[in-house]
Design an enzyme around this catalytic site. Structure first.
Site, PDB file in Angstrom:
ATOM      1  CG  MET A 155      -2.196   1.002   1.147  1.00 43.03           C
ATOM      2  SD  MET A 155      -3.258   0.708  -0.239  1.00 43.03           S
ATOM      3  CE  MET A 155      -4.309   0.173   0.313  1.00 43.03           C
ATOM      4  NE  ARG A 157       4.794   9.508  -3.600  1.00 43.28           N
ATOM      5  CZ  ARG A 157       6.424   8.796  -3.441  1.00 43.28           C
ATOM      6  NH1 ARG A 157       6.521   7.053  -3.490  1.00 43.28           N
ATOM      7  NH2 ARG A 157       6.787   9.250  -2.642  1.00 43.28           N
ATOM      8  CB  ILE A 158       1.700   2.036  -6.924  1.00 42.80           C
ATOM      9  CG1 ILE A 158       2.431   4.129  -7.947  1.00 42.80           C
ATOM     10  CG2 ILE A 158       0.726   2.051  -8.296  1.00 42.80           C
ATOM     11  CD1 ILE A 158       3.502   2.506  -8.966  1.00 42.80           C
ATOM     12  CB  THR A 237       0.724  -2.216 -12.409  1.00 37.55           C
ATOM     13  OG1 THR A 237       0.690  -2.382 -11.855  1.00 37.55           O
ATOM     14  CG2 THR A 237      -0.771  -2.740 -13.414  1.00 37.55           C
ATOM     15  NE  ARG A 239      10.964  -2.314 -11.912  1.00 39.82           N
ATOM     16  CZ  ARG A 239      10.186  -2.104 -12.219  1.00 39.82           C
ATOM     17  NH1 ARG A 239       8.574  -1.409 -12.403  1.00 39.82           N
ATOM     18  NH2 ARG A 239      10.928   0.165 -12.281  1.00 39.82           N
ATOM     19  CD  GLU A 268       8.743  -6.311 -18.198  1.00 42.81           C
ATOM     20  OE1 GLU A 268       9.580  -4.664 -18.531  1.00 42.81           O
ATOM     21  OE2 GLU A 268       8.199  -6.645 -17.260  1.00 42.81           O
ATOM     22  CG  HIS A 287       7.089  -1.982 -17.753  1.00 49.99           C
ATOM     23  ND1 HIS A 287       8.053  -2.983 -17.475  1.00 49.99           N
ATOM     24  CD2 HIS A 287       6.516  -0.954 -17.181  1.00 49.99           C
ATOM     25  CE1 HIS A 287       8.312  -1.706 -16.193  1.00 49.99           C
ATOM     26  NE2 HIS A 287       7.916  -1.372 -16.058  1.00 49.99           N
TER      27      HIS A 287
HETATM   28  C1  GLV Z   1       8.222   1.244 -14.421  1.00 46.77           C
HETATM   29  O1  GLV Z   1       8.234   0.275 -14.232  1.00 46.77           O
HETATM   30  C2  GLV Z   1       8.832   2.137 -12.762  1.00 46.77           C
HETATM   31  O2  GLV Z   1       9.517   1.838 -12.290  1.00 46.77           O
HETATM   32  O3  GLV Z   1       9.197   3.978 -13.562  1.00 46.77           O
END
Ligand code: GLV
Length: 326
Positions: A155, A157-158, A237, A239, A268, A287
């Site tokens: 938990m 920011r994103i 989203t 890694r 990737e 990505h």
């Molecule tokens: C993208 O994956 C980042 O870490 O900015």
């Protein structure tokens, strides 16, 4: 007066490149693909600043080959491509780009969650390839979102921005893991801090937002997918290496979980022949979480600000190894 020499490992948006070029002697890697390691080493030797991307490995050998380096500015919020202890030993501050990509990344998390839940990858391919023969009462059935439970793994920011969208948009109940409970989040979203096992067992949607480090690498394996509901949708989203990919593929194939939406994989790019691409209940984006014009411009500005501060010997606006200033 000679201008400080910097290497920029790919062409950045002008919003970042212009301020760098105004103060520095810039060498920009011109190719679409990353510089090979030996080329990166050659280019960085003699530079005072480096702008790296998440595809560039900034390891101890590279830093050793660049004794004049005063700053590494990573064009990403994640810094798992940089050997932070090695940079810290050399007193090299490492900058990243937090905050400015939070909304764009949360938008992709929700996009993938919806797409996986409603089988968008599978049904749009079916439509395009002639398998849409009529409107079917039981065709392509997905899962509802309203009132369900989302489990946010990490938990920060994103994670918070993703939870906010799902709670306020779809009335979802929010469970989360974090090093410690976050009373503000609990208050704002009615969220509950739980242990990882509880989150896996009780969530209808599981969305990963944790940093990648030795304790989170491989945190989703066979056992974790087994603990999730058979109707669960898994979204990553963060890694790729958070996930044991063969086990994810096995879980999707066997119906241990309902579907997955991934913006990150390991490796990737994921080879087009990879099994995950063959599974109808897995939707994969290349990505692209931060890939909006506005977000990439903001990242470029922040990346330039970090680089220029380091070149001038000032404190970076966003430094991930502040121990270098102690
Ligand atoms: C993208 O994956 C980042 O870490 O900015």
């Amino acid at each position: 007066m000679t201008r400080p020499r910097v290497f920029v490992a790919r062409r950045l948006p002008d919003a970042g490149l212009a301020p760098i070029a105004a103060e520095c002697d810039v060498d920009v890697w011109p190719d679409r693909l990353p510089p090979p390691a030996d080329e990166l080493r050659k280019r960085v030797a003699g530079c005072v600043g480096l702008v790296s991307l998440l595809t560039d490995k900034v390891d101890a050998a590279l830093l050793a080959a660049a004794p004049t380096l005063k700053v590494v500015s990573n064009f990403a919020v994640g810094v798992n491509n940089v050997d932070l202890p090695a940079a810290t030993v050399r007193k090299i501050p490492v900058g990243n780009t937090p905050g400015v990509l939070t909304d764009a990344t949360a938008d992709i998390a929700v996009t993938l969650l919806l797409a996986a839940a409603r089988r968008l990858g599978e049904n749009s391919t079916d439509a395009k390839e002639g398998r849409w023969i009529t409107w079917e009462p039981t065709g392509w059935l997905g899962c509802d979102l309203v009132g369900r439970t989302v489990g946010i793994v990490g938990m920060g920011r994103i994670g918070f921005a993703t939870a906010k969208r799902l709670h306020h948009g779809w009335g979802m109940k929010v469970l989360y893991t974090a090093r410690s409970p976050k009373p503000d989040v609990d208050r704002e979203l009615g969220a509950k801090h739980v242990d990882f096992d509880t989150l896996l067992a009780e969530s209808d949607f599981v969305s990963v937002h944790a940093d990648l480090n030795p304790t989170t690498t491989g945190m989703f394996g066979a056992e974790q997918f087994r603990q999730m509901k058979r109707t669960a949708v898994f979204v990553n989203t963060a890694r790729g290496p958070h996930v044991d990919q063969p086990e994810l593929a096995a879980a999707l194939r066997a119906g241990t979980i309902f579907a997955a939406g991934l913006d990150v994989t390991d490796p990737e790019p994921l080879p087009p022949s990879h099994e995950l691409f063959t599974l109808p209940n897995c939707i994969i984006a290349p990505h692209v979480a931060s890939a909006t014009t506005g977000t990439r411009d903001a990242m470029a500005r922040l990346c330039a600000a970090n680089l220029l501060a380091g070149v001038r010997g000032e404190r970076l606006p966003h430094c991930v190894n502040p121990q270098v200033y102690e």
